[in-house]
Design a protein around this motif. Structure first.
Motif, PDB file in Angstrom:
ATOM      1  N   PRO A  74       0.840  -1.197   0.000  1.00  0.00           N
ATOM      2  CA  PRO A  74       0.000   0.000   0.000  1.00  0.00           C
ATOM      3  C   PRO A  74       0.879   1.253   0.000  1.00  0.00           C
ATOM      4  O   PRO A  74       2.021   1.233   0.471  1.00  0.00           O
ATOM      5  CB  PRO A  74      -0.788  -0.107   1.310  1.00  0.00           C
ATOM      6  CG  PRO A  74      -0.637  -1.518   1.770  1.00  0.00           C
ATOM      7  CD  PRO A  74       0.629  -2.040   1.169  1.00  0.00           C
ATOM      8  N   ALA A  75       0.323   2.352  -0.506  1.00  0.00           N
ATOM      9  CA  ALA A  75       1.084   3.602  -0.650  1.00  0.00           C
ATOM     10  C   ALA A  75       1.688   4.071   0.668  1.00  0.00           C
ATOM     11  O   ALA A  75       2.840   4.528   0.695  1.00  0.00           O
ATOM     12  CB  ALA A  75       0.198   4.691  -1.239  1.00  0.00           C
ATOM     13  N   ASP A  76       0.960   3.942   1.774  1.00  0.00           N
ATOM     14  CA  ASP A  76       1.489   4.416   3.052  1.00  0.00           C
ATOM     15  C   ASP A  76       2.694   3.594   3.506  1.00  0.00           C
ATOM     16  O   ASP A  76       3.649   4.137   4.065  1.00  0.00           O
ATOM     17  CB  ASP A  76       0.410   4.463   4.136  1.00  0.00           C
ATOM     18  CG  ASP A  76      -0.241   3.118   4.415  1.00  0.00           C
ATOM     19  OD1 ASP A  76      -0.309   2.267   3.488  1.00  0.00           O
ATOM     20  OD2 ASP A  76      -0.706   2.917   5.550  1.00  0.00           O
ATOM     21  N   ILE A  77       2.691   2.301   3.213  1.00  0.00           N
ATOM     22  CA  ILE A  77       3.832   1.445   3.575  1.00  0.00           C
ATOM     23  C   ILE A  77       5.008   1.746   2.643  1.00  0.00           C
ATOM     24  O   ILE A  77       6.162   1.772   3.077  1.00  0.00           O
ATOM     25  CB  ILE A  77       3.464  -0.054   3.529  1.00  0.00           C
ATOM     26  CG1 ILE A  77       2.292  -0.350   4.463  1.00  0.00           C
ATOM     27  CG2 ILE A  77       4.671  -0.916   3.857  1.00  0.00           C
ATOM     28  CD1 ILE A  77       2.569  -0.121   5.933  1.00  0.00           C
ATOM     29  N   ARG A  78       4.735   2.002   1.364  1.00  0.00           N
ATOM     30  CA  ARG A  78       5.817   2.388   0.436  1.00  0.00           C
ATOM     31  C   ARG A  78       6.496   3.662   0.914  1.00  0.00           C
ATOM     32  O   ARG A  78       7.716   3.786   0.820  1.00  0.00           O
ATOM     33  CB  ARG A  78       5.291   2.543  -0.992  1.00  0.00           C
ATOM     34  CG  ARG A  78       5.004   1.219  -1.675  1.00  0.00           C
ATOM     35  CD  ARG A  78       4.825   1.371  -3.177  1.00  0.00           C
ATOM     36  NE  ARG A  78       3.890   2.410  -3.560  1.00  0.00           N
ATOM     37  CZ  ARG A  78       2.590   2.225  -3.792  1.00  0.00           C
ATOM     38  NH1 ARG A  78       2.064   1.024  -3.672  1.00  0.00           N
ATOM     39  NH2 ARG A  78       1.830   3.236  -4.159  1.00  0.00           N
ATOM     40  N   GLU A  79       5.724   4.606   1.456  1.00  0.00           N
ATOM     41  CA  GLU A  79       6.312   5.842   1.987  1.00  0.00           C
ATOM     42  C   GLU A  79       7.241   5.538   3.163  1.00  0.00           C
ATOM     43  O   GLU A  79       8.322   6.125   3.275  1.00  0.00           O
ATOM     44  CB  GLU A  79       5.209   6.806   2.428  1.00  0.00           C
ATOM     45  CG  GLU A  79       4.474   7.445   1.282  1.00  0.00           C
ATOM     46  CD  GLU A  79       3.332   8.342   1.739  1.00  0.00           C
ATOM     47  OE1 GLU A  79       3.319   8.756   2.923  1.00  0.00           O
ATOM     48  OE2 GLU A  79       2.447   8.636   0.911  1.00  0.00           O
ATOM     49  N   VAL A  80       6.832   4.608   4.027  1.00  0.00           N
ATOM     50  CA  VAL A  80       7.672   4.203   5.154  1.00  0.00           C
ATOM     51  C   VAL A  80       8.964   3.574   4.630  1.00  0.00           C
ATOM     52  O   VAL A  80      10.059   3.901   5.090  1.00  0.00           O
ATOM     53  CB  VAL A  80       6.911   3.222   6.084  1.00  0.00           C
ATOM     54  CG1 VAL A  80       7.833   2.580   7.099  1.00  0.00           C
ATOM     55  CG2 VAL A  80       5.754   3.936   6.772  1.00  0.00           C
ATOM     56  N   VAL A  81       8.833   2.682   3.657  1.00  0.00           N
ATOM     57  CA  VAL A  81      10.011   2.025   3.069  1.00  0.00           C
ATOM     58  C   VAL A  81      10.930   3.078   2.445  1.00  0.00           C
ATOM     59  O   VAL A  81      12.146   3.043   2.647  1.00  0.00           O
ATOM     60  CB  VAL A  81       9.595   0.949   2.038  1.00  0.00           C
ATOM     61  CG1 VAL A  81      10.793   0.456   1.238  1.00  0.00           C
ATOM     62  CG2 VAL A  81       8.898  -0.213   2.734  1.00  0.00           C
ATOM     63  N   ASP A  82      10.357   4.010   1.709  1.00  0.00           N
ATOM     64  CA  ASP A  82      11.169   5.064   1.075  1.00  0.00           C
ATOM     65  C   ASP A  82      11.959   5.861   2.118  1.00  0.00           C
ATOM     66  O   ASP A  82      13.133   6.175   1.905  1.00  0.00           O
ATOM     67  CB  ASP A  82      10.284   6.017   0.265  1.00  0.00           C
ATOM     68  CG  ASP A  82       9.684   5.357  -0.969  1.00  0.00           C
ATOM     69  OD1 ASP A  82      10.186   4.300  -1.401  1.00  0.00           O
ATOM     70  OD2 ASP A  82       8.690   5.907  -1.492  1.00  0.00           O
ATOM     71  N   ALA A  83      11.309   6.168   3.236  1.00  0.00           N
ATOM     72  CA  ALA A  83      11.994   6.919   4.302  1.00  0.00           C
ATOM     73  C   ALA A  83      13.137   6.096   4.889  1.00  0.00           C
ATOM     74  O   ALA A  83      14.237   6.624   5.114  1.00  0.00           O
ATOM     75  CB  ALA A  83      10.997   7.312   5.393  1.00  0.00           C
ATOM     76  N   TYR A  84      12.891   4.810   5.131  1.00  0.00           N
ATOM     77  CA  TYR A  84      13.958   3.958   5.662  1.00  0.00           C
ATOM     78  C   TYR A  84      15.098   3.822   4.661  1.00  0.00           C
ATOM     79  O   TYR A  84      16.266   3.872   5.043  1.00  0.00           O
ATOM     80  CB  TYR A  84      13.436   2.570   6.035  1.00  0.00           C
ATOM     81  CG  TYR A  84      12.791   2.539   7.388  1.00  0.00           C
ATOM     82  CD1 TYR A  84      13.544   2.732   8.543  1.00  0.00           C
ATOM     83  CD2 TYR A  84      11.425   2.335   7.531  1.00  0.00           C
ATOM     84  CE1 TYR A  84      12.957   2.730   9.794  1.00  0.00           C
ATOM     85  CE2 TYR A  84      10.825   2.327   8.779  1.00  0.00           C
ATOM     86  CZ  TYR A  84      11.599   2.525   9.903  1.00  0.00           C
ATOM     87  OH  TYR A  84      11.014   2.527  11.133  1.00  0.00           O
ATOM     88  N   VAL A  85      14.779   3.670   3.388  1.00  0.00           N
ATOM     89  CA  VAL A  85      15.827   3.548   2.363  1.00  0.00           C
ATOM     90  C   VAL A  85      16.691   4.804   2.360  1.00  0.00           C
ATOM     91  O   VAL A  85      17.915   4.714   2.323  1.00  0.00           O
ATOM     92  CB  VAL A  85      15.211   3.274   0.971  1.00  0.00           C
ATOM     93  CG1 VAL A  85      16.241   3.456  -0.137  1.00  0.00           C
ATOM     94  CG2 VAL A  85      14.618   1.871   0.927  1.00  0.00           C
ATOM     95  N   ALA A  86      16.055   5.964   2.432  1.00  0.00           N
ATOM     96  CA  ALA A  86      16.819   7.226   2.440  1.00  0.00           C
ATOM     97  C   ALA A  86      17.740   7.297   3.658  1.00  0.00           C
ATOM     98  O   ALA A  86      18.898   7.721   3.539  1.00  0.00           O
ATOM     99  CB  ALA A  86      15.862   8.427   2.425  1.00  0.00           C
ATOM    100  N   ASP A  87      17.236   6.860   4.812  1.00  0.00           N
ATOM    101  CA  ASP A  87      18.050   6.882   6.038  1.00  0.00           C
ATOM    102  C   ASP A  87      19.157   5.831   6.009  1.00  0.00           C
ATOM    103  O   ASP A  87      20.246   6.057   6.524  1.00  0.00           O
ATOM    104  CB  ASP A  87      17.174   6.645   7.270  1.00  0.00           C
ATOM    105  CG  ASP A  87      16.270   7.828   7.589  1.00  0.00           C
ATOM    106  OD1 ASP A  87      16.516   8.932   7.065  1.00  0.00           O
ATOM    107  OD2 ASP A  87      15.313   7.630   8.356  1.00  0.00           O
ATOM    108  N   LEU A  88      18.859   4.670   5.440  1.00  0.00           N
ATOM    109  CA  LEU A  88      19.801   3.550   5.483  1.00  0.00           C
ATOM    110  C   LEU A  88      20.848   3.585   4.367  1.00  0.00           C
ATOM    111  O   LEU A  88      21.938   3.038   4.539  1.00  0.00           O
ATOM    112  CB  LEU A  88      19.049   2.218   5.422  1.00  0.00           C
ATOM    113  CG  LEU A  88      18.139   1.901   6.600  1.00  0.00           C
ATOM    114  CD1 LEU A  88      17.342   0.631   6.330  1.00  0.00           C
ATOM    115  CD2 LEU A  88      18.943   1.761   7.885  1.00  0.00           C
TER     116      LEU A  88
END
Length: 138
Positions: free
Chosen positions: A8-22
């Motif tokens: 879902p879009a909201d989970i993709r946003e969470v993943v995107d944020a983690y990818v940027a941080d990681l």
């Protein structure tokens, strides 16, 4: 098609944020931060939700690995690959772990809870098959 694309879009946003941080972090830090995320989810979630939370975390790890391509030469990445929903990555990691038993020892040295995490993820996937969880979630 990747797991990420099915989220879902909201989970993709969470993943995107983690990818940027990681992304700028070495694999050791990535592993430890993702384990911290799991522990936080389990501490804040109800005990009856732990199986679902473990599967969600494993999905997030898999989606993150789709954006931060796995490196099977790095022990911390092998650990994450070994619990991912990607059959190829999981088989590759488990094969390497079987051929070199020191991999598991090194993972436990880095993250003392790793054996328990792996065992719990395996149990969660046996008790709550992924497809059943996806159907219930819709």
């Amino acid at each position: 098609m990747s797991l990420y694309e099915h989220l879902p879009a909201d989970i993709r946003e969470v993943v995107d944020a983690y990818v940027a941080d990681l992304r700028p972090q070495p694999w050791r830090i990535r592993l430890l931060l993702l384990v911290d995320l799991l522990q936080e989810k389990l501490e804040t979630g109800a005990a009856t939700e732990h199986l679902r939370l473990l599967q969600q975390w494993t999905g997030i790890v898999t989606a993150i690995l789709e954006h931060l391509p796995p490196d099977s030469s790095v022990v911390e990445c092998l650990g994450l690959m070994s619990i991912s929903f990607n059959d190829l990555w999981r088989a590759q990691a488990l094969g390497q772990i079987e051929r070199d038993p020191t991999v598991l020892d090194r993972l436990v040295e880095i993250c003392p809870d790793w054996e328990d995490i792996v065992q719990t993820v395996l149990e969660a996937n046996q008790k709550r098959p992924i497809k059943a969880g996806l159907v219930r979630g819709r």
